[in-house]
Scaffold this motif. Structure first.
Motif, short mmCIF file in Angstrom:
data_model
loop_
_atom_site.label_atom_id
_atom_site.label_comp_id
_atom_site.label_asym_id
_atom_site.label_seq_id
_atom_site.Cartn_x
_atom_site.Cartn_y
_atom_site.Cartn_z
N LEU B 545 0.82 -1.22 0.00
CA LEU B 545 0.00 0.00 0.00
C LEU B 545 0.85 1.27 0.00
CD1 LEU B 545 -2.68 -1.08 2.64
CD2 LEU B 545 -3.04 -0.82 0.18
N GLN B 546 2.17 1.10 -0.16
CA GLN B 546 3.02 2.29 -0.06
C GLN B 546 2.76 3.27 -1.20
OE1 GLN B 546 7.24 1.72 0.46
NE2 GLN B 546 7.58 3.91 0.80
N GLY B 547 2.56 2.76 -2.39
CA GLY B 547 2.33 3.65 -3.55
C GLY B 547 1.15 4.57 -3.31
N ILE B 548 0.07 3.98 -2.91
CA ILE B 548 -1.16 4.78 -2.69
C ILE B 548 -0.95 5.77 -1.54
CG2 ILE B 548 -2.43 3.28 -1.05
CD1 ILE B 548 -4.83 3.54 -2.84
N ASN B 549 -0.22 5.32 -0.50
CA ASN B 549 0.02 6.21 0.63
C ASN B 549 0.95 7.36 0.27
OD1 ASN B 549 -1.21 5.62 3.39
ND2 ASN B 549 -0.76 3.57 2.60
N ASP B 550 1.94 7.07 -0.54
CA ASP B 550 2.85 8.15 -0.95
C ASP B 550 2.09 9.20 -1.77
OD1 ASP B 550 4.81 6.91 0.39
OD2 ASP B 550 5.92 6.20 -1.37
N PHE B 551 1.22 8.70 -2.66
CA PHE B 551 0.42 9.63 -3.47
C PHE B 551 -0.45 10.50 -2.55
CE2 PHE B 551 -3.51 10.72 -5.71
CZ PHE B 551 -3.00 11.36 -6.83
N VAL B 552 -1.06 9.86 -1.57
CA VAL B 552 -1.94 10.59 -0.64
C VAL B 552 -1.13 11.60 0.17
CG1 VAL B 552 -3.34 10.33 1.46
CG2 VAL B 552 -3.70 8.80 -0.48
N SER B 553 0.07 11.18 0.63
CA SER B 553 0.87 12.09 1.45
C SER B 553 1.30 13.32 0.66
CB SER B 553 2.11 11.37 1.98
OG SER B 553 1.73 10.45 2.97
N VAL B 554 1.74 13.10 -0.58
CA VAL B 554 2.17 14.25 -1.41
C VAL B 554 0.97 15.16 -1.66
CG1 VAL B 554 3.06 14.92 -3.67
CG2 VAL B 554 4.10 13.00 -2.44
#
Lengths: 213, 641
Positions: B545-554
Motif C-alpha cells: 500500500l506504499q504507492g497509494i500512501n505516498d500519493f496521498v501524502s504528497v
C-alpha cells in the motif's frame, strides 16, 4: 472613581426596555433547564444501564448502603426549597415584596441545606466509589448534582440580593443600560422557577433511584 | 419609551485612558498571568490533598493534581478577564446590565467584550490558529505514512498525534462557523442589536483558548492513546495526557452548550418586527438546528467526560466491567453526543451554502420550507442513529436493523438540501465568485461523503469497512469536504463585511482550486486503501500500500500548501494591500449587507422593520428587505407590524 477608571460607554448606548431582557431570561431559562436535564439524565442512563448489565454481579454488593436518613432529609430539603420558592413567586405576583423576600430566602436556606446534606452524605458513606456500579453512580450523581445545585442557588441568591436592594438603593437611569432594571424582577423570578423546578424534579428522581428503588 | 427619552438617558462617553493604562486591569495579560499562576497553585493544592491517598500510591502521576491545576488555571484565566466581576456584583445586588467595554480600538479584542461582532472576530482568529495547528498535525501524520514502517514517530507518539489532530479538529470545528459567523451575523440578520446574553457569548469564546492550550499540553503530559473518541477503559489507564483531553473537551462541551442556549434565546426573542419564521435567513435556521443539538448533546458529553474523570481520580468504576461498570456505557453515552456532533458540524455548512447560492444565482432560494424541513429532519433523526457506531462492538443484534434504518433515513432530509441547492442553481444567472466556488464544491464533496456513509450505515458492508481508511475517507469528505469548504465559502463571503477589506481574487482562486483538487487527491484514494484493508490509527502498514500512501501524502502536503495560500492572501489583503470593500460587494439582499461598513457598535440606528424575505432576487416589484430608517419599536418578537 477617577476619570481613568470610568467605564467607557459606547456613544450609541441607549437604555433598553426591560421587557426584552425579561423575554431573554424566560426563553434562556427553559433552554438551560433542558441542558441541565440532559447532563443529569446521562447519570440516570448510567444507572439503568449498569443495573441491567450487572457486570460480574458487582452492581450493588450487600454492604453498599448509603444513609437513608440523610437521603430522606435531602429529599425533604429539596421539596421545601421548591415549595418556599413557589410561595415566594406567588407573593411576587401579588406585589407582596416582603413575602417574596422571606420565602425566597427560605428557599435559599433549604437549598443550601440540601447541598450540605449531599456533602455530608459523600463524606460519611461507608462504602468506596470502587464498590461496584451502584457506588459509582451514587458518587457521580451526588457530586455532579451538588455542583449543579450550587449554580442554581447562586442564581437564587442573586434574585434575593437584587430584591433586597430594591428598597435600599435608588438607582439613577444612568447606572445601567436597562431602563427599569427592577421591572425584570418578576420575569426573572418566573424564569428561575423553571430551572429550579427541573433541578428539584431531577433531584427527587435521583433520590428515588438511589435510595428507594 | 420614546426615542427622545432614550437619548435623554443615554450615558455620555468618557475620555479614553492612555494605552499603558489599558494594560493594567482585566484583560488577556492578567488572564495569562493568573492562568499560569493558577495552574501551579492548583497542582500544588492537588498534590497536598492527595498525600497518602490509596488511589495515588504506586503511580508516578497524580491525576487529581493535574485536574486541580487545570481547574485553577481556567478559573484564574476567567478571573483575569473579569468574568467574575459582574456575577459577584449581581450577587451583591447590582442591577442587571447588558454591555460593557464596547469601545472602539484593538484593545477590545483582548478582553471581555459584549459586542457580538468583536466576539465573532475573536472566534475567527482563534479557530484559524487552532485549525492550522491541527492541520500541521495532519502533515506530521502523512509524513510518517510515507513509509510502511515506523520512521519519524513511535507507535505511541503516532497515536497521540492522531488523537491530537482529531480532537482539536472536532473541538474547534464545532464552533468553526457558529463561532465567527453566527456570533457576528445572526443578531444583524434578525434585526437585533445584541445577543440575548452578551456576557455568556463572550464567555463561550474565552473558554476556547484555554481548551485548545490544555489539549496541546497533552503532548507534554505523555499524550493520549484513545484518539478523539476517548474510549474507556483505555482512557482509565492512560497517561496524564488523557486528563488534558478530558478537561479540554469538557470545556468545549460547556462552551457549546452556552453558544447553543444563547443562539436559541437570541433568535426566539430578539427578532425585529416583521422578521417572521418564513423570512428568517436560511443560515439562521441552520444555526437554530445546530443550537438545539448543542444544547441537548453537549451536556451529555460533559457528563460522560466527568464520569471518566471520576474513574481516573476517585476510583469509581463506571467503565470497568470487572467492578460493575461497562465500557459499552461509554460508547453509548459518547456517541449519543458524537453523532449529533457530526450534524453540529454539517448543519451550519448547509445554512452557509444555501445562504450563498441565491446571491450568486440571482434567483430566490428554491424550496425554502423544504430546506427548513430538511434541517429539522436531520436534527431530529441525528439523536436516533448513534448505535451505528457500535455495529461491530457486539451490541444486541436485534437493535441493528433499527439503527441501520434510521441512519439510512437521515439521507432523506439531507437529500432535501441537495434538492434546494440544485433547484436554486437551475436556470440561474450564476456568478462564479470564490464564495460560490466553495459553496458548489461543498455539494460535490458532501455528496461523496454522504454516499459513502450509506455503506457504513449498512450492517453487512460496515462489518468489512469498520475501523479502516474507508471510514477515514468518508468522514473527511463530510467534515472537511463539507464543513471546511463551507467555512471558506463563509469566510470569502462575509469577511469583506467584517474587515471592510477585499480579498485578492487571484490568490483566492488559487486557494480554491488547490484545495479542491488536492482535497480530492488526498481523500479519494483512501477509500481504496480502506477497501484493501488498511486500518486506522496505525503507522505500520502493508508495503503493497506504499504507492497509494505516498500519493496521498504528497497530495496532503499540496493541500496544506493551498492553506498557506489562504494565509498569505489573508495577511496580504488585510495588512498590506488593504483595498476597501464595498458595503455590499455581492449585491446581496441580506440585512447584514444593507448596513454600512464597518457595522456600528449597536448595529442599527433604529430597530429595523422587515418588509420582505431575503431571497427575492429577480422577483419583480419585490420590496427592499427592511425599512432601516423607521423609529425604534420597543420589544423583540417576530410579529408582523
Amino acid at each position: 472613581m477617577s476619570s481613568a477608571d470610568a467605564p467607557i460607554v459606547s456613544p450609541y448606548a441607549e437604555l433598553e426596555p426591560p421587557e426584552i431582557l425579561a423575554h431573554n431570561l424566560q426563553v434562556g431559562a427553559r433552554v438551560m433547564a433542558a441542558a441541565q436535564s440532559f447532563a443529569l439524565l446521562a447519570f440516570v442512563f448510567a444507572y439503568f444501564y449498569l443495573r441491567t448489565l450487572n457486570s460480574n454481579g458487582a452492581w450493588r454488593p450487600r454492604h453498599v448502603n448509603p444513609s437513608a436518613g440523610i437521603g430522606v432529609a435531602l429529599a425533604a430539603c429539596l421539596v421545601l426549597c421548591a415549595a418556599a420558592y413557589f410561595v415566594g413567586v406567588r407573593r411576587l405576583g401579588d406585589g407582596t415584596e416582603r413575602g417574596w423576600r422571606i420565602a425566597a430566602s427560605a428557599a435559599l436556606v433549604f437549598g443550601l441545606g440540601a447541598f450540605g446534606l449531599i456533602v455530608a452524605q459523600l463524606a460519611s458513606i461507608e462504602f468506596g466509589p470502587t464498590s461496584g456500579g451502584y457506588a459509582s453512580v451514587f458518587v457521580g450523581w451526588h457530586a455532579f448534582y451538588a455542583v449543579n445545585l450550587l449554580l442554581v442557588l447562586v442564581w437564587l441568591e442573586t434574585l434575593v440580593a437584587q430584591s433586597l436592594h430594591t428598597h435600599t438603593q435608588h438607582l439613577a437611569p444612568e447606572s445601567g443600560d436597562v431602563s427599569a432594571p427592577f421591572a425584570v424582577m418578576r420575569p426573572a423570578g418566573d424564569a428561575f422557577a423553571v430551572v429550579l423546578s427541573v433541578a428539584i424534579v431531577l433531584g427527587l428522581l435521583g433520590y428515588l433511584l438511589l435510595y428507594v428503588v | 419609551m420614546s426615542d427622545v427619552a432614550f437619548e435623554q438617558h443615554a450615558p455620555r462617553p468618557a475620555a479614553a485612558p492612555p494605552w499603558w493604562r489599558r494594560l493594567i486591569g482585566f484583560n488577556l495579560l492578567a488572564a495569562s498571568a493568573l492562568g499560569i499562576g493558577g495552574w501551579f497553585l492548583g497542582h500544588w493544592v492537588g498534590t497536598r490533598i492527595t498525600i497518602g491517598m490509596d488511589s495515588q500510591l504506586g503511580t508516578d502521576q497524580n491525576d487529581i493534581a493535574t485536574f486541580m491545576g487545570f481547574l485553577f488555571a481556567v478559573s484564574g484565566w476567567l478571573i483575569g478577564l473579569g468574568f467574575l466581576n459582574y456575577p459577584l456584583g449581581r450577587m451583591l445586588g447590582r442591577p442587571p446590565s447588558l454591555r460593557e467595554k464596547e469601545e472602539e480600538g484593538p484593545g477590545r479584542y483582548f478582553r471581555l467584550c459584549t459586542d457580538h461582532k468583536v466576539v465573532g472576530m475573536q472566534y475567527f482568529v482563534t479557530i484559524l490558529l487552532f485549525f492550522l495547528i491541527a492541520g500541521l498535525n495532519a502533515m506530521f501524520i502523512r509524513a510518517e505514512l510515507l513509509t510502511p514502517k515506523e520512521k519519524l514517530w513511535n507507535a505511541n507518539q503516532y497515536l497521540s498525534l492522531v488523537g491530537l489532530h482529531g480532537t482539536m479538529m472536532l473541538m474547534m470545528m464545532s464552533a468553526a462557523i457558529l463561532g465567527p459567523f453566527a456570533n457576528y451575523f445572526v443578531p444583524i440578520m434578525i434585526g437585533a442589536r445584541r445577543m440575548a446574553f452578551p456576557r455568556l457569548e463572550s464567555l463561550s469564546f474565552w473558554l476556547v483558548p484555554p481548551a485548545g492550550l490544555i489539549l496541546l499540553s497533552a503532548v507534554a503530559l505523555g499524550g493520549f492513546p484513545t484518539g478523539w473518541t476517548g474510549y474507556a477503559p483505555l482512557a482509565n489507564t492512560a497517561r496524564a495526557g488523557m486528563d488534558a483531553y478530558l478537561f479540554a473537551f469538557a470545556l468545549i462541551g460547556l462552551s457549546m452548550t452556552i453558544v447553543g442556549a444563547n443562539m436559541l434565546a437570541t433568535v426566539l426573542t430578539m427578532r425585529a418586527p416583521g422578521m417572521t419564521w418564513t423570512r428568517l435567513p436560511i443560515f439562521v435556521w441552520g444555526v437554530i438546528c445546530t443550537s438545539v443539538l448543542m444544547v441537548l448533546a453537549a451536556p451529555v458529553l460533559f457528563a460522560t467526560l466527568s464520569m471518566v474523570a471520576l474513574d481516573r481520580t476517585a476510583d469509581t468504576s463506571f467503565f470497568l466491567a470487572s467492578a460493575g461498570g461497562s465500557p459499552f456505557l461509554y460508547t453509548n453515552l459518547f456517541w449519543f453526543f458524537g453523532h449529533p456532533e457530526v450534524y453540529i458540524l454539517a448543519l451550519p455548512g448547509f445554512g452557509v451554502v444555501l445562504e450563498i447560492l441565491p446571491v450568486f444565482s440571482r434567483k430566490p432560494l428554491w424550496g425554502y420550507r423544504l430546506a427548513v424541513a430538511g434541517m429539522l429532519g436531520v436534527t431530529l433523526l441525528s439523536f436516533m442513529v448513534w448505535q451505528h457506531h457500535l455495529f461491530v462492538s457486539g451490541m444486541n443484534a436485534d437493535l441493528r436493523p433499527f439503527y441501520m434504518l434510521t441512519t439510512e433515513l437521515i439521507s432523506v432530509p439531507t437529500g432535501f438540501i441537495f434538492l434546494n441547492g440544485l433547484g436554486t442553481l437551475w436556470r440561474g444567472r450564476i456568478r462564479f465568485t470564490v464564495p460560490m466556488l466553495f459553496a458548489m464544491a461543498f455539494f460535490s464533496n458532501f455528496l461523496i461523503g454522504g454516499l459513502s456513509g450509506v455503506f457504513l450505515s449498512d450492517v453487512p458492508s460496515d462489518v468489512s469497512t469498520h475501523g479502516s481508511y474507508f471510514v477515514m475517507a468518508h468522514f473527511h469528505y463530510t467534515i472537511m469536504g463539507g464543513l471546511v469548504f463551507a467555512l471558506f465559502a463563509a469566510t470569502y463571503y462575509w469577511l469583506p463585511k467584517m474587515t471592510g477589506l477585499r480579498f485578492n481574487e487571484t490568490l483566492a482562486k488559487i486557494h480554491f482550486w488547490g484545495m479542491f483538487v488536492f482535497f480530492n487527491f488526498t481523500f479519494a484514494p483512501l477509500f481504496v486503501a480502506g477497501m484493501l484493508g488498511m486500518p486506522r490509527r496505525v503507522s505500520v502498514y502493508s508495503s503493497s500500500l506504499q504507492g497509494i500512501n505516498d500519493f496521498v501524502s504528497v497530495s496532503a502536503f499540496l493541500l496544506g500548501l493551498s492553506m498557506l495560500v489562504f494565509l498569505i492572501n489573508l495577511v496580504y489583503s488585510t495588512v498590506f494591500a488593504r483595498v476597501p470593500a464595498e458595503a455590499n460587494p455581492w449585491h446581496s439582499r441580506g440585512l447584514e449587507f444593507q448596513l454600512p461598513t464597518p457595522i456600528p457598535v449597536r448595529n442599527f440606528e433604529r430597530t429595523p422593520v422587515i418588509e420582505s424575505g431575503p431571497y427575492e432576487y429577480g422577483v419583480p416589484g419585490a420590496p427592499p428587505v427592511a425599512a432601516l430608517g423607521r423609529p425604534a419599536v420597543a420589544g423583540g418578537g417576530g410579529s408582523s407590524p
